[in-house]
Design a protein around this motif. Structure first.
Motif, PDB file in Angstrom:
ATOM      1  N   VAL A   1       0.849  -1.189   0.000  1.00 44.47           N
ATOM      2  CA  VAL A   1       0.000   0.000   0.000  1.00 44.47           C
ATOM      3  C   VAL A   1       0.887   1.242   0.000  1.00 44.47           C
ATOM      4  O   VAL A   1       1.876   1.296   0.741  1.00 44.47           O
ATOM      5  N   CYS A   2       0.520   2.231  -0.813  1.00 46.06           N
ATOM      6  CA  CYS A   2       1.174   3.536  -0.769  1.00 46.06           C
ATOM      7  C   CYS A   2       0.061   4.588  -0.694  1.00 46.06           C
ATOM      8  O   CYS A   2      -1.045   4.283  -0.263  1.00 46.06           O
ATOM      9  N   TYR A   3       0.335   5.802  -1.112  1.00 43.04           N
ATOM     10  CA  TYR A   3      -0.681   6.860  -1.050  1.00 43.04           C
ATOM     11  C   TYR A   3      -1.806   6.650  -2.065  1.00 43.04           C
ATOM     12  O   TYR A   3      -2.981   6.676  -1.721  1.00 43.04           O
ATOM     13  N   HIS A   4      -1.426   6.485  -3.356  1.00 41.98           N
ATOM     14  CA  HIS A   4      -2.424   6.448  -4.426  1.00 41.98           C
ATOM     15  C   HIS A   4      -2.350   5.206  -5.312  1.00 41.98           C
ATOM     16  O   HIS A   4      -3.088   5.110  -6.281  1.00 41.98           O
ATOM     17  N   GLY A   5      -1.460   4.281  -5.010  1.00 38.66           N
ATOM     18  CA  GLY A   5      -1.359   3.065  -5.810  1.00 38.66           C
ATOM     19  C   GLY A   5      -0.323   3.124  -6.916  1.00 38.66           C
ATOM     20  O   GLY A   5      -0.319   2.263  -7.796  1.00 38.66           O
ATOM     21  N   HIS A   6       0.561   4.110  -6.888  1.00 35.38           N
ATOM     22  CA  HIS A   6       1.593   4.216  -7.926  1.00 35.38           C
ATOM     23  C   HIS A   6       2.938   3.684  -7.424  1.00 35.38           C
ATOM     24  O   HIS A   6       3.497   2.770  -8.020  1.00 35.38           O
ATOM     25  N   SER A   7       3.439   4.242  -6.338  1.00 37.65           N
ATOM     26  CA  SER A   7       4.732   3.797  -5.786  1.00 37.65           C
ATOM     27  C   SER A   7       4.683   2.339  -5.361  1.00 37.65           C
ATOM     28  O   SER A   7       5.690   1.626  -5.418  1.00 37.65           O
ATOM     29  N   SER A   8       3.514   1.898  -4.933  1.00 31.95           N
ATOM     30  CA  SER A   8       3.383   0.509  -4.490  1.00 31.95           C
ATOM     31  C   SER A   8       3.637  -0.477  -5.629  1.00 31.95           C
ATOM     32  O   SER A   8       4.055  -1.607  -5.376  1.00 31.95           O
ATOM     33  N   GLN A   9       3.420  -0.053  -6.867  1.00 30.49           N
ATOM     34  CA  GLN A   9       3.672  -0.947  -7.990  1.00 30.49           C
ATOM     35  C   GLN A   9       5.161  -1.243  -8.127  1.00 30.49           C
ATOM     36  O   GLN A   9       5.557  -2.395  -8.334  1.00 30.49           O
ATOM     37  N   GLN A  10       5.992  -0.221  -7.969  1.00 29.24           N
ATOM     38  CA  GLN A  10       7.439  -0.432  -8.036  1.00 29.24           C
ATOM     39  C   GLN A  10       7.905  -1.298  -6.872  1.00 29.24           C
ATOM     40  O   GLN A  10       8.718  -2.209  -7.043  1.00 29.24           O
ATOM     41  N   ALA A  11       7.398  -1.011  -5.676  1.00 26.21           N
ATOM     42  CA  ALA A  11       7.780  -1.804  -4.508  1.00 26.21           C
ATOM     43  C   ALA A  11       7.313  -3.247  -4.649  1.00 26.21           C
ATOM     44  O   ALA A  11       8.041  -4.183  -4.307  1.00 26.21           O
ATOM     45  N   ALA A  12       6.110  -3.429  -5.170  1.00 23.83           N
ATOM     46  CA  ALA A  12       5.579  -4.785  -5.360  1.00 23.83           C
ATOM     47  C   ALA A  12       6.426  -5.569  -6.360  1.00 23.83           C
ATOM     48  O   ALA A  12       6.726  -6.747  -6.133  1.00 23.83           O
ATOM     49  N   ALA A  13       6.819  -4.925  -7.431  1.00 22.39           N
ATOM     50  CA  ALA A  13       7.663  -5.603  -8.425  1.00 22.39           C
ATOM     51  C   ALA A  13       9.003  -5.996  -7.801  1.00 22.39           C
ATOM     52  O   ALA A  13       9.496  -7.108  -8.025  1.00 22.39           O
ATOM     53  N   TRP A  14       9.568  -5.094  -6.997  1.00 23.67           N
ATOM     54  CA  TRP A  14      10.842  -5.397  -6.339  1.00 23.67           C
ATOM     55  C   TRP A  14      10.691  -6.552  -5.358  1.00 23.67           C
ATOM     56  O   TRP A  14      11.512  -7.474  -5.322  1.00 23.67           O
ATOM     57  N   LEU A  15       9.628  -6.537  -4.558  1.00 30.76           N
ATOM     58  CA  LEU A  15       9.403  -7.607  -3.582  1.00 30.76           C
ATOM     59  C   LEU A  15       9.164  -8.949  -4.275  1.00 30.76           C
ATOM     60  O   LEU A  15       9.626  -9.986  -3.806  1.00 30.76           O
ATOM     61  N   ALA A  16       8.459  -8.930  -5.404  1.00 27.37           N
ATOM     62  CA  ALA A  16       8.265 -10.170  -6.162  1.00 27.37           C
ATOM     63  C   ALA A  16       9.620 -10.720  -6.617  1.00 27.37           C
ATOM     64  O   ALA A  16       9.847 -11.925  -6.604  1.00 27.37           O
ATOM     65  N   GLY A  17      10.525  -9.828  -6.965  1.00 28.20           N
ATOM     66  CA  GLY A  17      11.861 -10.236  -7.371  1.00 28.20           C
ATOM     67  C   GLY A  17      12.705 -10.770  -6.220  1.00 28.20           C
ATOM     68  O   GLY A  17      13.722 -11.432  -6.448  1.00 28.20           O
ATOM     69  N   GLN A  18      12.269 -10.516  -4.994  1.00 26.25           N
ATOM     70  CA  GLN A  18      12.972 -11.002  -3.807  1.00 26.25           C
ATOM     71  C   GLN A  18      12.445 -12.354  -3.338  1.00 26.25           C
ATOM     72  O   GLN A  18      12.808 -12.831  -2.271  1.00 26.25           O
ATOM     73  N   GLY A  19      11.552 -12.953  -4.114  1.00 33.47           N
ATOM     74  CA  GLY A  19      11.103 -14.302  -3.810  1.00 33.47           C
ATOM     75  C   GLY A  19       9.716 -14.437  -3.220  1.00 33.47           C
ATOM     76  O   GLY A  19       9.288 -15.543  -2.906  1.00 33.47           O
ATOM     77  N   PHE A  20       8.995 -13.333  -3.066  1.00 27.88           N
ATOM     78  CA  PHE A  20       7.601 -13.450  -2.615  1.00 27.88           C
ATOM     79  C   PHE A  20       6.784 -13.923  -3.810  1.00 27.88           C
ATOM     80  O   PHE A  20       6.840 -13.341  -4.888  1.00 27.88           O
ATOM     81  N   SER A  21       6.039 -15.002  -3.613  1.00 28.77           N
ATOM     82  CA  SER A  21       5.406 -15.666  -4.754  1.00 28.77           C
ATOM     83  C   SER A  21       4.138 -14.990  -5.255  1.00 28.77           C
ATOM     84  O   SER A  21       3.801 -15.122  -6.426  1.00 28.77           O
ATOM     85  N   GLU A  22       3.436 -14.270  -4.395  1.00 28.44           N
ATOM     86  CA  GLU A  22       2.154 -13.676  -4.787  1.00 28.44           C
ATOM     87  C   GLU A  22       2.100 -12.262  -4.205  1.00 28.44           C
ATOM     88  O   GLU A  22       1.777 -12.073  -3.041  1.00 28.44           O
ATOM     89  N   VAL A  23       2.450 -11.268  -5.033  1.00 27.66           N
ATOM     90  CA  VAL A  23       2.556  -9.883  -4.575  1.00 27.66           C
ATOM     91  C   VAL A  23       1.516  -9.030  -5.286  1.00 27.66           C
ATOM     92  O   VAL A  23       1.307  -9.163  -6.490  1.00 27.66           O
ATOM     93  N   TYR A  24       0.877  -8.140  -4.514  1.00 32.33           N
ATOM     94  CA  TYR A  24      -0.167  -7.258  -5.040  1.00 32.33           C
ATOM     95  C   TYR A  24       0.154  -5.805  -4.712  1.00 32.33           C
ATOM     96  O   TYR A  24       0.701  -5.504  -3.652  1.00 32.33           O
ATOM     97  N   SER A  25      -0.256  -4.926  -5.609  1.00 36.24           N
ATOM     98  CA  SER A  25      -0.237  -3.490  -5.369  1.00 36.24           C
ATOM     99  C   SER A  25      -1.693  -3.063  -5.224  1.00 36.24           C
ATOM    100  O   SER A  25      -2.535  -3.408  -6.064  1.00 36.24           O
TER     101      SER A  25
END
Length: 109
Positions: A67-91
């Motif tokens: 979760v971020c303020y408006h759903g934009h920054s969370s997309q970048q963070a979600a993509a990064w976290l998915a790359g760290q091995g989390f199997s099911e990541v949502y923004s």
């Protein structure tokens, strides 16, 4: 790597997950003051300093919602976290701002 490392989650679905038995991890990447002033119940603040604790404590097989303020920054963070091995990541689409507009009674302070 797949086309999209994360998925989008809408506000109604998150509301259902919180009300139901869905086990997931909810992280909020807004600044610490905004997080302290109001957050989605059950969320934990995530910043550079708390990433090691998340990695140590959160199951990588459990859905992870960012979760971020408006759903934009969370997309970048979600993509990064998915790359760290989390199997099911949502923004969260619309972010905390949309959540607070739709569910003012469901904001933890």
């Amino acid at each position: 790597m797949s086309e999209s490392a994360f998925r989008h989650l809408d506000i109604p679905t998150l509301g259902e997950w919180l009300a139901g038995d869905t086990a997931f991890t909810l992280v909020d990447i807004r600044d610490p003051v905004s997080f302290a002033q109001g957050r989605i119940p059950g969320s934990r603040h995530l910043d550079n300093g708390s990433i090691p604790a998340l990695f140590a404590e959160a199951s990588r097989d459990r859905p992870l919602v960012v979760v971020c303020y408006h759903g934009h920054s969370s997309q970048q963070a979600a993509a990064w976290l998915a790359g760290q091995g989390f199997s099911e990541v949502y923004s969260l689409d619309g972010g905390f701002t949309d959540w607070q507009l739709r569910h003012p009674e469901r904001v933890e302070r």
